[in-house]
Design a protein around this motif. Structure first.
Motif, short mmCIF file in Angstrom:
data_model
loop_
_atom_site.label_atom_id
_atom_site.label_comp_id
_atom_site.label_asym_id
_atom_site.label_seq_id
_atom_site.Cartn_x
_atom_site.Cartn_y
_atom_site.Cartn_z
N PHE A 1 3.16 -9.59 -7.26
CA PHE A 1 2.92 -8.53 -6.27
C PHE A 1 2.07 -7.44 -6.88
O PHE A 1 2.06 -7.22 -8.09
N LEU A 2 1.33 -6.79 -6.01
CA LEU A 2 0.40 -5.73 -6.41
C LEU A 2 0.63 -4.51 -5.54
O LEU A 2 0.69 -4.61 -4.32
N VAL A 3 0.76 -3.37 -6.17
CA VAL A 3 0.83 -2.10 -5.45
C VAL A 3 -0.51 -1.40 -5.59
O VAL A 3 -1.01 -1.21 -6.70
N VAL A 4 -1.12 -1.07 -4.45
CA VAL A 4 -2.38 -0.32 -4.44
C VAL A 4 -2.05 1.07 -3.91
O VAL A 4 -1.61 1.23 -2.77
N ASP A 5 -2.23 2.06 -4.76
CA ASP A 5 -1.86 3.42 -4.39
C ASP A 5 -3.09 4.25 -4.02
O ASP A 5 -4.06 4.33 -4.77
N ASN A 6 -3.01 4.90 -2.87
CA ASN A 6 -4.12 5.70 -2.35
C ASN A 6 -4.04 7.15 -2.82
O ASN A 6 -3.95 8.09 -2.02
N ALA A 7 -4.07 7.34 -4.15
CA ALA A 7 -4.13 8.68 -4.75
C ALA A 7 -2.94 9.55 -4.36
O ALA A 7 -3.10 10.70 -3.95
N SER A 8 -1.74 9.00 -4.53
CA SER A 8 -0.52 9.75 -4.22
C SER A 8 -0.30 10.88 -5.24
O SER A 8 -0.73 10.80 -6.39
N ASP A 9 0.42 11.90 -4.79
CA ASP A 9 0.79 12.99 -5.70
C ASP A 9 1.80 12.51 -6.74
O ASP A 9 1.85 13.03 -7.85
N ASN A 10 2.62 11.52 -6.38
CA ASN A 10 3.64 10.99 -7.29
C ASN A 10 3.23 9.63 -7.86
O ASN A 10 4.06 8.74 -8.03
N GLN A 11 1.95 9.50 -8.16
CA GLN A 11 1.41 8.23 -8.63
C GLN A 11 2.07 7.74 -9.92
O GLN A 11 2.27 6.54 -10.12
N LEU A 12 2.41 8.66 -10.82
CA LEU A 12 3.05 8.27 -12.08
C LEU A 12 4.40 7.62 -11.82
O LEU A 12 4.73 6.59 -12.43
N ILE B 1 0.85 -1.19 0.00
CA ILE B 1 0.00 0.00 0.00
C ILE B 1 0.89 1.24 0.00
O ILE B 1 1.81 1.35 0.82
N THR B 2 0.61 2.18 -0.92
CA THR B 2 1.42 3.39 -1.00
C THR B 2 0.58 4.65 -0.85
O THR B 2 -0.59 4.69 -1.25
N PHE B 3 1.21 5.65 -0.30
CA PHE B 3 0.64 6.99 -0.23
C PHE B 3 1.79 7.98 -0.12
O PHE B 3 2.44 8.09 0.92
N ASN B 4 2.08 8.64 -1.21
CA ASN B 4 3.17 9.62 -1.29
C ASN B 4 4.50 9.09 -0.75
O ASN B 4 5.13 9.70 0.13
N PRO B 5 4.95 7.95 -1.25
CA PRO B 5 6.22 7.39 -0.74
C PRO B 5 7.42 8.19 -1.22
O PRO B 5 7.36 8.89 -2.24
N LYS B 6 8.52 8.07 -0.47
CA LYS B 6 9.80 8.59 -0.94
C LYS B 6 10.26 7.65 -2.05
O LYS B 6 10.58 6.49 -1.78
N ILE B 7 10.29 8.13 -3.27
CA ILE B 7 10.39 7.23 -4.42
C ILE B 7 11.70 6.46 -4.45
O ILE B 7 11.73 5.29 -4.85
N ASP B 8 12.80 7.06 -4.02
CA ASP B 8 14.08 6.34 -4.04
C ASP B 8 14.06 5.16 -3.07
O ASP B 8 14.54 4.06 -3.40
N ASP B 9 13.52 5.38 -1.87
CA ASP B 9 13.41 4.29 -0.90
C ASP B 9 12.43 3.23 -1.40
O ASP B 9 12.66 2.02 -1.24
#
Length: 304
Positions: free
Chosen positions: A33-44, A9-17
């Motif tokens: 594996f599946l990543v489910v993103d909760n509408a992050s600003d860096n979703q792309l 589950i992701t939400f605005n993660p630090k992309i390098d980490d």
């Protein structure tokens, strides 16, 4: 053969980490594996990272909370007839052989096992131990068990979601284990040191995590809800409403947004001041479903 997948589950993660953590997931699970993103600003950027590691990606258009995102992940693998799902946070780093070690454990083959977690709190290495609680991240959860207890409670949104889930698993007769030899590395986040002001306020901790006002609201709210649902699962000597009011002292030590965090504590507490599990229709349906499962399988639950 046991089939297993991972849900991150992701939400605005630090992309390098996140890139490093996702590579470790891919080494364990391959493409499963599946990543489910909760509408992050860096979703792309998140989707590109997933694509490079050959995984699957679901981009939610709004933040539905961690519980809903986890349920979406479980449903994804359930529809594909997988047996187990490991939940992971965006800042969790798996060792390269974590899944391999878990899948050879005899506990995995036991019908009574609901979940097997890994060592997240730096406890002593004792091999595999039976536990009463596991955090979601790093836990390998049987999809059948997830289904029996109606998954994660999406009304909780975030905070206490895993404890609510653990309590339901135990209530349904499932067992929880931890392999203490497998270490989960994860980011703790911002912490607040308790200095002289904290000692004056009688704050017992030396330091504690600094969260957003929104997290303060959900933590205070959900503590009351979950502790009222399962008094046998917690130390019930103190009313959780009183506990919340005492914890407001910690918010007074926050580095920033102190007033908003105190307001979050109080708003969360008073929003469920009169919460009654017996009047919570969705929760009651879940408990009735669990009781039906226990009758069908002749399971007798004992409060340990």
């Amino acid at each position: 053969m046991i089939s297993s997948g991972a849900v991150i589950i992701t939400f605005n993660p630090k992309i390098d980490d996140f890139k490093v953590n996702l590579e470790a997931v891919a080494k364990n699970f391959g493409k499963n594996f599946l990543v489910v993103d909760n509408a992050s600003d860096n979703q792309l950027l998140i989707s590109e990272t997933v694509r490079k590691n050959h995984g699957s990606f679901i981009d939610l258009k709004k933040n539905l909370g961690i519980a809903a995102a986890q349920n979406i992940g479980f449903s994804f693998f359930n529809e594909r007839n997988f047996d187990w799902v490991m939940l992971l946070d965006q800042d969790s780093l798996l060792s390269e052989d974590a899944l391999e070690k878990l899948l050879i454990l005899p506990e995995i083959k036991q019908s009574s096992t609901g979940a097997v977690g890994i060592n997240y709190d730096q406890r002593a290495i004792e091999g595999v131990i039976k536990v009463s609680d596991l955090i979601a991240s790093g836990s390998l959860i049987k999809i059948e068990a997830w289904s029996v207890v109606s998954g994660m409670d999406e009304n909780l949104f975030i905070d206490y979601v895993d404890l609510d889930f653990d309590a339901k698993l135990l209530l349904a007769g499932f067992e929880l284990y931890m392999d203490t030899s497998i270490i989960l590395k994860h980011e703790i986040g911002e912490t607040i040191k308790v200095g002289n002001v904290g000692r004056i306020l009688s704050v017992k901790k030396q330091e504690y995590s600094d969260h957003s006002p929104m997290r303060h609201y959900y933590y205070a709210r959900n503590m009351i809800i979950v502790k009222k649902r399962y008094p046998w699962y917690f130390d019930g000597r103190r009313d959780p409403r009183l506990t919340n009011l005492i914890l407001v002292r910690e918010s007074l030590l926050a580095k920033e947004k102190r007033f908003q965090k105190v307001c979050g504590d109080l708003k969360g507490t008073f929003s469920v001041w009169h919460y009654d599990p017996e009047k919570d229709i969705i929760h009651k349906k879940t408990i009735d479903k669990i009781e039906g499962y226990k009758r069908e399988h002749n399971i007798r639950f004992t409060k340990e």
